[in-house]
Design an enzyme around this catalytic site. Sequence first.
Site, short mmCIF file in Angstrom:
data_model
loop_
_atom_site.label_atom_id
_atom_site.label_comp_id
_atom_site.label_asym_id
_atom_site.label_seq_id
_atom_site.Cartn_x
_atom_site.Cartn_y
_atom_site.Cartn_z
N CYS A 27 0.86 -1.17 0.00
CA CYS A 27 0.00 0.00 0.00
C CYS A 27 0.91 1.23 0.00
CB CYS A 27 -0.97 -0.02 1.18
SG CYS A 27 -0.17 -0.07 2.81
N PHE A 28 0.43 2.36 0.49
CA PHE A 28 1.24 3.58 0.37
C PHE A 28 2.51 3.51 1.21
CE2 PHE A 28 2.25 8.05 1.52
CZ PHE A 28 2.66 8.45 0.25
#
Length: 370
Positions: free
Chosen positions: A95-96
């Site tokens: 994810c980020f």
Amino acid sequence: MRPDCTDFRQLFLDDVPMMDMRAPVEFAKGAFPGVVNLPLMNDQERQKVGTCYKQQGQAAAIALGHQLVSGTTKQARLEAWAAFAKAHPDGYLYCFRGGLRSQIVQGWLRDEAGIQYPRVKGGYKAMRTFLLETTQQAVEQCDFVLVGGLTGTGKTDVLHQLDNVLDLEGHANHRGSSFGKRATAQPAQIDFENQLAIDVLKKRARGIGQFVLEDEGRIVGSCTVPLELYQGMQHYPLVWLEDSFTNRVERILRDYVVNLSAEFKAVHGEEDGPRLFAERMLQSMANIYKRLGGERHQRLSEMLREALQEQQRSGAVDLHRGWIEGLLNEYYDPMYAYQRAAKAERIEFAGDAVEVREYLKARALREPRK
């Protein structure tokens, strides 16, 4: 179970399959080549959770996220993640920042699908930082040489025959001139930077320590050359490619008319392709109105319009030579002559395509590789 990954270099060198848990709006701003976007939350869900986080804190935001991604929605996404994991048993998810979103997906895959699937620690942000540093380190540690020359001398053709080229125009999907737009869109700025950095990484892994670039401006269409690289390009040595006026006209006719119109047909179809190609060419001419001046722009635009009409009517492209010759004589050549004079001290070699190619190949061999 395979451990979570922190070896970003190997991920990119091996083109390891990865699935990106970020929302589509995040993915569109910048991603990595070949990565598949299988988000935990769509854009609307992410926005709601973000608003909740600001107003009520993390616990409430997490609870809302679980509420939004539940039932059939959760099941459909879980099936997509499981299908990716089974198709790519050597892959990773992220994810980020490599935090909550990827950990949640990891847990669901493990607990509800029986799949142990590792994540990239640090996520997108850590990999993006690694790639930015890759380009920065290459600028600091490697040798660079530029290939310049008048419009139509075939600089791109020469570059494509070398194994140590960094093809800025290729990565930007743009030919770098006022008429350089392709039939397909340019990448996002971050995608352009990521692709360039991965290219650098792979070539350095092969032992290449000297890179050849086309002498470009800072902006290639809508893509901006990384600042540290562009600053270096202001003083790198220059090799000047030469060719006859006739050959240059024919090459421009091939690249910007014959090949580009075929590209528009392939992308947009037999009906819309020619129309969109004509619109693109006329818009490109309009974009340099101020630099051409009113009378010259009107004259060359009319020649272009007549050539496009004849091409659509009969398929013949001969009339295009008229505006190409005019544009070279009256605009591009004087501009490039001025630029060459300003860079004269940096020119270490000049010659035709064969001579320049052989010179650059020999130059690469005698320079130390890093």
